[in-house]
Write a protein that holds these residues in place. Structure first.
Motif, PDB file in Angstrom:
ATOM      1  N   SER A   1     -10.554  -1.227   0.510  1.00 27.07           N
ATOM      2  CA  SER A   1     -11.431  -0.336   0.096  1.00 27.07           C
ATOM      3  C   SER A   1     -11.148   0.855  -0.228  1.00 27.07           C
ATOM      4  N   VAL A   2     -10.110   1.306   0.520  1.00 31.08           N
ATOM      5  CA  VAL A   2      -9.258   2.503   0.197  1.00 31.08           C
ATOM      6  C   VAL A   2      -7.973   2.346  -0.157  1.00 31.08           C
ATOM      7  N   PHE A   3      -7.288   3.629  -1.141  1.00 30.01           N
ATOM      8  CA  PHE A   3      -5.906   3.276  -1.454  1.00 30.01           C
ATOM      9  C   PHE A   3      -5.394   4.501  -1.392  1.00 30.01           C
ATOM     10  N   PHE A   4      -4.257   4.719  -0.568  1.00 33.10           N
ATOM     11  CA  PHE A   4      -3.467   5.752  -0.505  1.00 33.10           C
ATOM     12  C   PHE A   4      -2.099   5.434  -1.460  1.00 33.10           C
ATOM     13  N   VAL A   5      -1.843   6.252  -2.638  1.00 30.17           N
ATOM     14  CA  VAL A   5      -0.876   5.973  -3.458  1.00 30.17           C
ATOM     15  C   VAL A   5      -0.087   7.085  -3.783  1.00 30.17           C
ATOM     16  N   GLU A   6       1.232   6.917  -4.371  1.00 31.06           N
ATOM     17  CA  GLU A   6       2.009   8.186  -4.718  1.00 31.06           C
ATOM     18  C   GLU A   6       1.645   8.781  -5.870  1.00 31.06           C
TER      19      GLU A   6
ATOM     20  N   HIS B   1      -6.670   8.169  -2.980  1.00 29.54           N
ATOM     21  CA  HIS B   1      -6.061   9.504  -2.395  1.00 29.54           C
ATOM     22  C   HIS B   1      -4.656   9.542  -2.958  1.00 29.54           C
ATOM     23  N   THR B   2      -4.141  10.600  -3.208  1.00 27.82           N
ATOM     24  CA  THR B   2      -2.531  10.748  -3.450  1.00 27.82           C
ATOM     25  C   THR B   2      -1.876  11.118  -2.420  1.00 27.82           C
TER      26      THR B   2
ATOM     27  N   ALA C   1      -1.267  17.806  -0.441  1.00 31.57           N
ATOM     28  CA  ALA C   1      -1.625  18.514   0.864  1.00 31.57           C
ATOM     29  C   ALA C   1      -1.464  17.427   1.988  1.00 31.57           C
ATOM     30  N   GLU C   2      -0.088  17.084   2.207  1.00 29.99           N
ATOM     31  CA  GLU C   2       0.033  16.106   3.316  1.00 29.99           C
ATOM     32  C   GLU C   2      -0.828  15.985   4.471  1.00 29.99           C
ATOM     33  N   VAL C   3      -0.877  17.089   5.215  1.00 29.29           N
ATOM     34  CA  VAL C   3      -1.667  17.196   6.571  1.00 29.29           C
ATOM     35  C   VAL C   3      -3.073  16.967   6.242  1.00 29.29           C
ATOM     36  N   THR C   4      -3.702  17.372   5.012  1.00 33.82           N
ATOM     37  CA  THR C   4      -5.141  16.820   4.711  1.00 33.82           C
ATOM     38  C   THR C   4      -5.346  15.628   4.426  1.00 33.82           C
ATOM     39  N   VAL C   5      -4.165  14.809   3.600  1.00 37.41           N
ATOM     40  CA  VAL C   5      -4.314  13.446   3.408  1.00 37.41           C
ATOM     41  C   VAL C   5      -4.278  12.659   4.533  1.00 37.41           C
ATOM     42  N   ARG C   6      -3.167  13.082   5.341  1.00 37.78           N
ATOM     43  CA  ARG C   6      -3.032  12.474   6.864  1.00 37.78           C
ATOM     44  C   ARG C   6      -4.325  12.329   7.511  1.00 37.78           C
ATOM     45  N   ALA C   7      -5.005  13.425   7.675  1.00 36.96           N
ATOM     46  CA  ALA C   7      -6.249  13.453   8.313  1.00 36.96           C
ATOM     47  C   ALA C   7      -7.389  12.510   7.643  1.00 36.96           C
ATOM     48  N   VAL C   8      -7.461  12.375   6.548  1.00 37.90           N
ATOM     49  CA  VAL C   8      -8.375  11.512   5.684  1.00 37.90           C
ATOM     50  C   VAL C   8      -7.791  10.058   5.857  1.00 37.90           C
ATOM     51  N   PHE C   9      -6.727  10.004   6.083  1.00 35.50           N
ATOM     52  CA  PHE C   9      -6.174   8.415   6.341  1.00 35.50           C
ATOM     53  C   PHE C   9      -6.814   7.987   7.911  1.00 35.50           C
ATOM     54  N   ILE C  10      -6.389   8.947   8.845  1.00 32.40           N
ATOM     55  CA  ILE C  10      -6.568   8.610  10.172  1.00 32.40           C
ATOM     56  C   ILE C  10      -8.298   8.348  10.312  1.00 32.40           C
TER      57      ILE C  10
ATOM     58  N   LEU D   1      -9.071   4.978   9.162  1.00 33.91           N
ATOM     59  CA  LEU D   1      -8.842   4.042  10.311  1.00 33.91           C
ATOM     60  C   LEU D   1      -9.883   3.958  11.444  1.00 33.91           C
ATOM     61  N   LYS D   2     -10.103   5.168  11.682  1.00 39.43           N
ATOM     62  CA  LYS D   2     -11.297   5.386  12.570  1.00 39.43           C
ATOM     63  C   LYS D   2     -12.530   4.762  12.448  1.00 39.43           C
ATOM     64  N   HIS D   3     -12.968   4.647  11.084  1.00 38.24           N
ATOM     65  CA  HIS D   3     -13.997   3.831  10.482  1.00 38.24           C
ATOM     66  C   HIS D   3     -13.868   2.421  10.346  1.00 38.24           C
ATOM     67  N   ASN D   4     -12.736   1.798  10.821  1.00 39.11           N
ATOM     68  CA  ASN D   4     -12.440   0.336  10.706  1.00 39.11           C
ATOM     69  C   ASN D   4     -12.190   0.331   9.262  1.00 39.11           C
ATOM     70  N   LYS D   5     -11.922   0.957   8.497  1.00 39.45           N
ATOM     71  CA  LYS D   5     -11.561   0.469   6.991  1.00 39.45           C
ATOM     72  C   LYS D   5     -10.305  -0.086   6.644  1.00 39.45           C
ATOM     73  N   THR D   6     -10.265  -1.092   5.711  1.00 36.13           N
ATOM     74  CA  THR D   6      -9.069  -1.464   5.343  1.00 36.13           C
ATOM     75  C   THR D   6      -8.311  -0.903   4.190  1.00 36.13           C
ATOM     76  N   VAL D   7      -6.934  -0.292   4.493  1.00 34.10           N
ATOM     77  CA  VAL D   7      -6.268   0.707   3.758  1.00 34.10           C
ATOM     78  C   VAL D   7      -5.163   0.021   2.878  1.00 34.10           C
ATOM     79  N   GLY D   8      -4.925   0.404   1.610  1.00 33.96           N
ATOM     80  CA  GLY D   8      -3.728  -0.178   1.137  1.00 33.96           C
ATOM     81  C   GLY D   8      -2.961   1.029   0.658  1.00 33.96           C
ATOM     82  N   ILE D   9      -1.590   1.012   0.941  1.00 32.37           N
ATOM     83  CA  ILE D   9      -0.566   2.058   0.466  1.00 32.37           C
ATOM     84  C   ILE D   9       0.136   1.321  -0.502  1.00 32.37           C
TER      85      ILE D   9
END
Length: 239
Positions: A38-43, A67-68, A72-81, A84-92
């Protein structure tokens, strides 16, 4: 079979094409993983969207959260975590090849492991692995060096150190360069290395014009290729 279930979120490491004409290298089960996300973190969001549409034409891009990684790596990492806490399925998805291999996605994979998420690496093309497979050098002991220095003197020193280690430790050495500096790196290799040292040059992997050749430095001097702006992997091994 793709399985997605963990109370700490799920992360699929989704390989992408190395070359846009190399879709045959993408296994069919990648689409199953994409459908679970449901969420993608991409380069690169633009190329990632285009890639996913190419393997799953019915995909509705706007139904997903994007999300790219590099912004802002620190911000993106916080969004990523948080995802996960909301039990989402993430693709990188990396820009080319496999996430986490010479790729900024490693930062998020590290966070996923620390969070106790279920991390699932998926099979797909990796230029580093493909080149190693085809070079004919030691596949039992190898090292990925990454990028070499830009400065000419520092680059020559690094090349000599890499060559010495290849000989002393019987270790295959793999490295890369920005495509527009490939010819400069090749010149340094030909000037610095022993004539009998083996060099593999793997260019445009998975593309129709794919080129993988292993020769001695002396052999390459007789038939020097033009590598300008071509994606390439370089591999050095003992003679």
């Amino acid at each position: 079979m793709i399985i997605s279930s963990t109370s700490n979120g799920t992360v699929y490491l989704i390989p992408s094409v190395i070359d846009e004409q190399g879709l045959a290298a993408i296994p069919a089960y990648i689409v199953d993983a994409v459908k679970h996300c449901s969420v993608f973190f991409v380069e690169n969001e633009r190329t990632a969207r285009r890639y996913l549409k190419s393997i799953w034409k019915e995909m509705v891009i706007d139904d997903y959260e994007w999300h790219t990684i590099h912004k802002a790596e620190v911000t993106v990492r916080a969004v990523f975590i948080a995802a996960l806490k909301h039990n989402k399925t993430v693709g990188i998805i990396s820009e080319a090849g496999c996430p986490g291999i010479a790729d900024p996605g490693q930062i998020l994979v590290e966070a996923a492991q620390a969070a106790g998420a279920w991390v699932k690496p998926l099979v797909g093309p990796s230029s580093i692995i493909l080149a190693l497979m085809a070079c004919g050098m030691n596949g039992q002991h190898f090292r990925f060096v990454g990028y070499l220095p830009i400065d000419n003197a520092a680059r020559a020193k690094a090349v000599k150190a890499i060559e010495n280690e290849a000989v002393s430790k019987h270790c295959t050495q793999i490295f890369i360069e920005t495509p527009y500096r490939n010819n400069l790196l090749l010149d340094t290799l030909l000037k610095t290395c022993s004539p009998l040292t083996r060099l593999c040059i793997a260019v445009s992997l998975t593309a129709p014009e794919e080129y993988i050749k292993t020769r001695t430095i002396a052999g390459w001097k007789k038939d020097k290729p033009d590598l300008h702006k071509k994606p390439a992997i370089f591999i050095l091994g003992e003679n």
